[in-house]
Design a protein around this motif. Sequence first.
Motif, mmCIF file in Angstrom:
data_model
loop_
_atom_site.group_PDB
_atom_site.id
_atom_site.type_symbol
_atom_site.label_atom_id
_atom_site.label_comp_id
_atom_site.label_asym_id
_atom_site.label_seq_id
_atom_site.Cartn_x
_atom_site.Cartn_y
_atom_site.Cartn_z
ATOM 1 N N VAL A 35 -89.830 -67.720 22.712
ATOM 2 C CA VAL A 35 -90.840 -67.044 23.543
ATOM 3 C C VAL A 35 -91.930 -66.442 22.657
ATOM 4 O O VAL A 35 -93.121 -66.525 22.962
ATOM 5 C CB VAL A 35 -90.193 -65.957 24.426
ATOM 6 C CG1 VAL A 35 -91.235 -65.027 25.008
ATOM 7 C CG2 VAL A 35 -89.385 -66.600 25.551
ATOM 8 N N VAL A 36 -91.527 -65.859 21.525
ATOM 9 C CA VAL A 36 -92.518 -65.277 20.605
ATOM 10 C C VAL A 36 -93.528 -66.345 20.191
ATOM 11 O O VAL A 36 -94.733 -66.097 20.162
ATOM 12 C CB VAL A 36 -91.832 -64.673 19.360
ATOM 13 C CG1 VAL A 36 -92.873 -64.244 18.329
ATOM 14 C CG2 VAL A 36 -90.966 -63.485 19.744
ATOM 15 N N GLY A 37 -93.029 -67.549 19.918
ATOM 16 C CA GLY A 37 -93.940 -68.637 19.561
ATOM 17 C C GLY A 37 -94.891 -68.970 20.700
ATOM 18 O O GLY A 37 -96.097 -69.104 20.497
ATOM 19 N N ARG A 59 -89.578 -72.914 17.550
ATOM 20 C CA ARG A 59 -90.533 -71.802 17.532
ATOM 21 C C ARG A 59 -91.934 -72.286 17.196
ATOM 22 O O ARG A 59 -92.912 -71.901 17.834
ATOM 23 C CB ARG A 59 -90.084 -70.800 16.463
ATOM 24 C CG ARG A 59 -89.665 -69.502 17.006
ATOM 25 C CD ARG A 59 -89.124 -68.528 16.005
ATOM 26 N NE ARG A 59 -89.251 -68.843 14.607
ATOM 27 C CZ ARG A 59 -88.727 -68.087 13.639
ATOM 28 N NH1 ARG A 59 -88.057 -67.007 13.958
ATOM 29 N NH2 ARG A 59 -88.865 -68.422 12.383
ATOM 30 N N ALA A 60 -92.007 -73.154 16.163
ATOM 31 C CA ALA A 60 -93.323 -73.662 15.756
ATOM 32 C C ALA A 60 -93.931 -74.530 16.853
ATOM 33 O O ALA A 60 -95.127 -74.438 17.142
ATOM 34 C CB ALA A 60 -93.199 -74.456 14.462
ATOM 35 N N LEU A 106 -95.949 -67.144 23.019
ATOM 36 C CA LEU A 106 -96.918 -66.074 23.304
ATOM 37 C C LEU A 106 -98.167 -66.196 22.428
ATOM 38 O O LEU A 106 -99.096 -65.415 22.561
ATOM 39 C CB LEU A 106 -96.266 -64.697 23.111
ATOM 40 C CG LEU A 106 -95.270 -64.321 24.206
ATOM 41 C CD1 LEU A 106 -94.496 -63.063 23.842
ATOM 42 C CD2 LEU A 106 -95.982 -64.116 25.536
ATOM 43 N N ARG A 107 -98.193 -67.197 21.557
ATOM 44 C CA ARG A 107 -99.403 -67.472 20.781
ATOM 45 C C ARG A 107 -100.547 -67.859 21.729
ATOM 46 O O ARG A 107 -101.692 -67.479 21.524
ATOM 47 C CB ARG A 107 -99.120 -68.626 19.802
ATOM 48 C CG ARG A 107 -99.967 -68.659 18.553
ATOM 49 C CD ARG A 107 -101.275 -69.376 18.709
ATOM 50 N NE ARG A 107 -101.153 -70.754 19.158
ATOM 51 C CZ ARG A 107 -102.156 -71.468 19.596
ATOM 52 N NH1 ARG A 107 -103.359 -70.972 19.667
ATOM 53 N NH2 ARG A 107 -101.967 -72.713 20.007
ATOM 54 N N ARG A 111 -95.789 -74.055 11.528
ATOM 55 C CA ARG A 111 -95.023 -74.378 10.332
ATOM 56 C C ARG A 111 -93.578 -73.905 10.470
ATOM 57 O O ARG A 111 -93.269 -73.000 11.225
ATOM 58 C CB ARG A 111 -95.625 -73.723 9.092
ATOM 59 C CG ARG A 111 -95.455 -72.229 9.124
ATOM 60 C CD ARG A 111 -95.317 -71.539 7.784
ATOM 61 N NE ARG A 111 -94.582 -72.234 6.765
ATOM 62 C CZ ARG A 111 -94.633 -71.896 5.477
ATOM 63 N NH1 ARG A 111 -95.402 -70.910 5.087
ATOM 64 N NH2 ARG A 111 -93.912 -72.532 4.604
ATOM 65 N N ARG A 141 -96.008 -58.900 26.062
ATOM 66 C CA ARG A 141 -96.341 -59.644 24.862
ATOM 67 C C ARG A 141 -96.282 -58.727 23.637
ATOM 68 O O ARG A 141 -95.743 -59.084 22.596
ATOM 69 C CB ARG A 141 -97.749 -60.212 25.024
ATOM 70 C CG ARG A 141 -98.148 -61.136 23.907
ATOM 71 C CD ARG A 141 -99.538 -61.652 24.203
ATOM 72 N NE ARG A 141 -99.844 -62.804 23.396
ATOM 73 C CZ ARG A 141 -100.932 -62.900 22.655
ATOM 74 N NH1 ARG A 141 -101.772 -61.895 22.606
ATOM 75 N NH2 ARG A 141 -101.168 -63.983 21.965
ATOM 76 N N PHE A 198 -90.097 -72.815 7.938
ATOM 77 C CA PHE A 198 -89.787 -72.352 6.592
ATOM 78 C C PHE A 198 -88.575 -73.093 6.060
ATOM 79 O O PHE A 198 -87.582 -73.269 6.770
ATOM 80 C CB PHE A 198 -89.500 -70.847 6.590
ATOM 81 C CG PHE A 198 -90.713 -70.007 6.852
ATOM 82 C CD1 PHE A 198 -91.556 -69.644 5.814
ATOM 83 C CD2 PHE A 198 -91.011 -69.574 8.133
ATOM 84 C CE1 PHE A 198 -92.678 -68.861 6.051
ATOM 85 C CE2 PHE A 198 -92.134 -68.791 8.380
ATOM 86 C CZ PHE A 198 -92.965 -68.435 7.326
ATOM 87 N N LEU A 227 -96.198 -67.337 13.343
ATOM 88 C CA LEU A 227 -96.304 -67.641 14.775
ATOM 89 C C LEU A 227 -97.567 -67.030 15.377
ATOM 90 O O LEU A 227 -97.691 -66.883 16.585
ATOM 91 C CB LEU A 227 -95.059 -67.137 15.512
ATOM 92 C CG LEU A 227 -93.765 -67.842 15.083
ATOM 93 C CD1 LEU A 227 -92.559 -67.202 15.764
ATOM 94 C CD2 LEU A 227 -93.809 -69.328 15.413
ATOM 95 N N THR A 238 -95.750 -72.833 19.790
ATOM 96 C CA THR A 238 -97.113 -72.338 19.621
ATOM 97 C C THR A 238 -98.149 -73.392 20.005
ATOM 98 O O THR A 238 -99.344 -73.135 19.948
ATOM 99 C CB THR A 238 -97.396 -71.896 18.157
ATOM 100 O OG1 THR A 238 -97.363 -73.050 17.301
ATOM 101 C CG2 THR A 238 -96.382 -70.877 17.661
ATOM 102 N N CYS A 269 -102.252 -70.063 12.032
ATOM 103 C CA CYS A 269 -101.451 -70.451 13.194
ATOM 104 C C CYS A 269 -102.329 -70.540 14.432
ATOM 105 O O CYS A 269 -102.263 -71.502 15.189
ATOM 106 C CB CYS A 269 -100.315 -69.453 13.414
ATOM 107 S SG CYS A 269 -99.408 -69.757 14.944
ATOM 108 N N ARG A 270 -103.176 -69.537 14.617
ATOM 109 C CA ARG A 270 -104.036 -69.549 15.802
ATOM 110 C C ARG A 270 -105.071 -70.667 15.746
ATOM 111 O O ARG A 270 -105.564 -71.108 16.767
ATOM 112 C CB ARG A 270 -104.704 -68.181 15.978
ATOM 113 C CG ARG A 270 -103.707 -67.105 16.427
ATOM 114 C CD ARG A 270 -104.398 -65.915 17.073
ATOM 115 N NE ARG A 270 -105.185 -65.166 16.123
ATOM 116 C CZ ARG A 270 -104.713 -64.187 15.350
ATOM 117 N NH1 ARG A 270 -103.444 -63.861 15.415
ATOM 118 N NH2 ARG A 270 -105.500 -63.546 14.517
#
Lengths: 327, 245
Positions: free
Chosen positions: B105-107, B154-155, B109-110, B87, A182, B89, A200, B158, B81-82
């Motif tokens: 994946v980055v999203g 991505r949004a 990982l929230r 959102r 992560r 852009f 994010l 999350t 976000c958390r």
Amino acid sequence: MSRQAILLGLLLAAFVVAPAFAGPYLLSVMVVVMYFAYVGQAWNIMMGFAGQLSLGHTIYVGLGAYTAAALFVHFGIPAIFGLFAAAAVAVAAGSIIGALGFRFGVKGVYFALLTIAFAEFTRILFEHFTALGGTGGLFLPVGSRDSFDLIHLRGHPLMFYYLILAMCVGIFLLCRKLLNSRLGYTWLAVREDQDAAAALGINVFRAKLTAVMLSAGLTALGGVFFAFYYNNLFPNQAFGMNRSIEIILAPIVGGLGTLFGPILGALILTPLGEGITAATEAMGFKAAGIKQLCYGLSLLAIVKFLPEGVWPWLRLRLGLGDGEEGE
Amino acid sequence: MSPSPPPLLLIEGLVKHFRGLRAVDGVSFRVEAGEIVALIGPNGAGKTTVFNMIAGVFEPDGGRVELEGRSLIGLRPDQVCRAGVGRTFQLVKPFGNLSVEENVVVGALRWTHEITKARAQAREVLDLLGLADKRRQPARSLTLPDRKCLEVARALATKPKLLLLDEVMAGLRPAETDRMVETFRRLNRETGLTIVLIEHVMRAVMALSQRVVVINSGQPVCEGTPEEVVRDPRVLDCYLGEEPL
């Protein structure tokens, strides 16, 4: 097993068995190769993964080296304990530089300038630090070269050879694990676009600071190795700007942000520099700075022809796939 | 009488100045859980500034922003976000050197620390948005409509309670717009996802939103169902023009 893993296994095997065939000179060159692969890998965490350019990275080498060496010389504390202090000092310095820069929104080249400034004034500080030898240097007592004393890091060159090899393997595995974690994804996102990363849910400040701290601590371990291997430390060498440049060349030439980049870069650059030096000396003239000139030229060539570095290009050529390394 | 639960999103008397320019001046609206609300108005009306104040990019000079009764003011974008706000852009911000899947994946990982879980979620979202066959490409190789899609993916990854969409339909072909509208309607129906969208494509606004908030020069103009709003003389005057749609 992937072809990349096989390639890496062969390279590792070659380094493991090399002492059986190679002479002391070649081994000492290989130690330098591995040293630069190691510190290049450590620097790459900050720049290649998290996108934060440190041009004063030798500050962490120097702090680590001086801390462990001073504890040994003045208090007889063995290197195996000294390395924790060395890493702690470097992590503290990294946190200060990172926190200052990131809190006040110092980005990109301005952050890089800040890292140079810190390295430079640390150099000047150590030049006036007489308890640690000042400009005259700090020397470690040379022990028996026949022992294999890992606790005190005193002994045979082969011990240092296998130690730096183990450090290279260790940092490679650590970086591979990080990239698939992560935290690794967090760094990559911050490197690519900080606003999007924040949207994010990523705490950008913390992500960057973690990268600096980890990179600083690991680089300091390289510094400990440096101090105990060479047995002497001078501020202009330990903290000099040219050292910082040397650290970053291997990962840039090999491929920023890749796992093989720093290794490949060190494998190319160090023998190149050594070879040129040896060749000019064999021809009977001493050309000071010829090594740096060659490094400069190879950097120019890389930036012009392979801006992503040698490894991404080689990976395609060898048909090693474009997937994640080490998978 | 028990107090009614707070709305999912409450905006009240929102004000933002930029060096004397009143970018947003007294905007108020509320969004109940499960609603789809459109925020429309001419260029420069302050729509994106409202989004940026919800998302924590700008701190308002006055007014309230509350998510389920909890103030979002003073929170950083990552904290918003958390708290459950995703959102996109308007000017897309892809992670160019990462693959499409890695972007998503980055999203994901929230809400998870496990890469395998995040990857599974990413594939699901990419399937939903029709990007599945491009998941291995670097994001920088995508066309603009696909990049907009990626912003949404991505949004969504999350797992937000509230999704803020900033002109995601702009530049899409009508068929693509319809498909995206259908995707949002399904998400809204099946998962109860609440959406606030800024949009100029009236075709999407009419098809998607249950309620429309109109602003002009930073000030509220009117609010109502899409059918009411497009007939309102004040909206015709400042935004849609006299021509019947």
